[in-house]
Scaffold this motif. Structure first.
Motif, short mmCIF file in Angstrom:
data_model
loop_
_atom_site.label_atom_id
_atom_site.label_comp_id
_atom_site.label_asym_id
_atom_site.label_seq_id
_atom_site.Cartn_x
_atom_site.Cartn_y
_atom_site.Cartn_z
N VAL A 2 0.93 -1.09 0.18
CA VAL A 2 -0.10 0.06 -0.06
C VAL A 2 0.75 1.15 0.04
O VAL A 2 1.95 1.30 0.87
CB VAL A 2 -0.80 -0.05 1.19
N LYS A 3 0.52 2.15 -0.70
CA LYS A 3 1.21 3.53 -0.73
C LYS A 3 0.77 4.48 0.57
O LYS A 3 -0.13 4.37 0.78
CB LYS A 3 1.06 4.20 -2.12
N PRO A 4 1.87 5.19 0.73
CA PRO A 4 1.53 6.14 1.81
C PRO A 4 0.52 7.00 1.61
O PRO A 4 0.22 7.44 0.34
CB PRO A 4 2.99 6.79 2.10
N SER A 5 -0.29 7.24 2.60
CA SER A 5 -1.54 8.09 2.68
C SER A 5 -2.79 7.47 2.08
O SER A 5 -3.79 7.83 2.05
CB SER A 5 -1.22 9.50 1.54
N GLN A 6 -2.64 6.38 1.20
CA GLN A 6 -3.58 5.57 1.00
C GLN A 6 -4.14 4.66 1.92
O GLN A 6 -3.93 4.89 3.34
CB GLN A 6 -3.38 4.53 -0.16
N THR A 7 -5.37 3.98 1.70
CA THR A 7 -6.12 3.12 2.87
C THR A 7 -5.83 1.51 2.54
O THR A 7 -5.84 1.15 1.59
CB THR A 7 -7.72 3.36 2.59
N SER A 65 4.74 1.40 1.39
CA SER A 65 5.96 1.87 0.66
C SER A 65 5.42 2.52 -0.70
O SER A 65 4.55 2.12 -1.22
CB SER A 65 6.83 0.91 0.51
N SER A 66 6.20 3.64 -0.98
CA SER A 66 5.96 4.37 -2.59
C SER A 66 6.93 3.41 -3.28
O SER A 66 6.71 3.83 -4.68
CB SER A 66 6.44 5.55 -2.32
#
Length: 120
Positions: A12-17, A119-120
């Motif tokens: 999952v990317k940062p800031s996502q759910t 992580s992005s």
């Protein structure tokens, strides 16, 4: 024999759910006196309780995660789900679902766990 199985994205990317689902077999999530929990273990750290949904659909969350957590259920599929919003790398962990009997301490059934990396 009750079995729990977590499913969902492993990255999952940062800031996502972060969204995970726990599928339960061998017993109904609406059976009285059982609660259905989400727990996680960050790398190198201990277990952290995230929240719970009861047999009656009531919910409770960890105070430290409450503002970002939502637990729901789909009784037709015998599943319950976790949504954790605005994730950061500190949310990287193995996520578990587990069943507890309300009259006992501890969890009597666990899923195998699923690794989620932020992580992005």
């Amino acid at each position: 024999q009750v079995q729990l199985q977590e499913s969902g994205p492993g990255l999952v990317k940062p800031s996502q759910t972060l969204s995970l689902t726990c599928t339960v077999s061998g017993g109904s999530i609406t059976t009285s006196y059982y609660t259905w929990n989400w727990i996680r273990q960050p790398p190198g750290k201990g277990l952290e309780w995230i929240g719970v949904i009861g047999y009656d659909g009531s919910t409770s969350y960890s105070p430290s995660l409450k503002s970002r957590t939502f637990i729901s259920r789909d009784t037709s599929k015998n599943q319950f789900s976790l949504q954790l919003s605005s994730v950061t790398p500190e949310d990287t962990a193995v996520y578990y679902c587990a069943r507890q009997t309300i009259t006992t301490i501890g969890y009597n059934y666990w899923g195998q766990g699923t690794q989620v990396t932020v992580s992005s």
